[in-house]
Structures are given as structure tokens and as C-alpha cells.
Design an enzyme around this catalytic site. Structure first.
Site, short mmCIF file in Angstrom:
data_model
loop_
_atom_site.label_atom_id
_atom_site.label_comp_id
_atom_site.label_asym_id
_atom_site.label_seq_id
_atom_site.Cartn_x
_atom_site.Cartn_y
_atom_site.Cartn_z
N HIS A 86 -22.11 -0.46 -34.80
CA HIS A 86 -21.98 0.37 -33.59
C HIS A 86 -23.18 1.29 -33.44
O HIS A 86 -23.57 1.96 -34.39
CB HIS A 86 -20.74 1.27 -33.69
N ASN A 116 -23.10 -1.01 -43.25
CA ASN A 116 -22.02 -0.84 -42.27
C ASN A 116 -20.69 -0.51 -42.94
O ASN A 116 -19.91 0.27 -42.43
CB ASN A 116 -21.90 -2.11 -41.43
#
Length: 121
Positions: A86, A116
């Protein structure tokens, strides 16, 4: 979420959003067992790219071999593969609708899974 998207390379350069700290007490927390939304795309943005397959590990391994001549940088066991990272993370938003709005490919860039799912948390 404000997005700067470069259409010729189909790349998001940056995103910007406001953190509403005064609303944090009302933050929506997804109940355990409730799956996060799948990533979605807007029609026309990635029309010649299959976003459903681009992040698959098999697709990535083939791309490593094509670009680098080997897959030495690809290792599932060490989490050396790309996840959908994101740009504006869902955890920055308070309501469920705001959080779900972050699950668009235009808000994602390839990010090493080890970062991540590890360093980033």
C-alpha cells in the site's frame, strides 16, 4: 486519497492523505476471521495488464528469469517476492469504507514481502 499516477508507465508515483488523529477512538478494527478486501482496479487504467496475475509468485519468478537471467533474488521461504504494498496504508484510516478504499491497484506498488509483512508492521 490523492494519487499521482504516471499513465505511460502505469505507475503510481506517490499518494497523499490526511491522518485524522482526533477520530482514532472510533477506528474500525476488522474482526478476526473477516478477510480484507481483494485489490480492485478502475476500468481503463490497467486495461492491457492483467492485474490479477501480475503479483502471482509464478509470474514474478518468470519475470526475474526474463530480466535477470536467473531467479536468485526470488525465494519464497525468505519472503523474497513482491507483495502488493500500500502507498496509503489501510491502517491510517478510521472507517471501514476508508480502509477498503485503499485496496485499489492504483494505491499499490511492488514491495518485498519480507518488508511488507515484517519491517513495515
Amino acid at each position: 486519497i490523492e494519487v499521482c499516477f504516471e499513465p505511460s508507465n502505469k505507475t503510481t508515483l506517490w499518494t497523499s492523505h490526511i491522518l485524522h488523529g482526533h477520530n482514532i477512538a472510533a477506528k474500525y478494527i476488522r474482526p478476526k476471521g473477516i478477510k480484507r478486501p481483494d485489490f480492485k482496479t478502475f476500468s481503463g487504467i490497467f486495461k492491457d495488464i492483467s492485474m490479477d496475475t501480475i503479483y502471482l509468485q509464478d509470474t514474478q519468478q518468470k519475470l526475474f528469469i526474463k530480466l535477470l537471467g536467473n531467479d536468485n533474488l526470488y525465494d519464497v521461504h525468505k519472503q523474497w517476492w513482491f507483495a502488493k504494498g500500500h502507498m496509503s496504508p489501510d491502517a491510517d484510516f478510521v472507517t471501514e469504507a476508508e480502509q477498503d478504499a485503499t485496496y485499489y491497484y492504483i494505491n499499490a506498488l511492488p514491495q518485498w514481502q519480507a518488508v511488507n509483512n515484517g519491517n513495515w508492521k
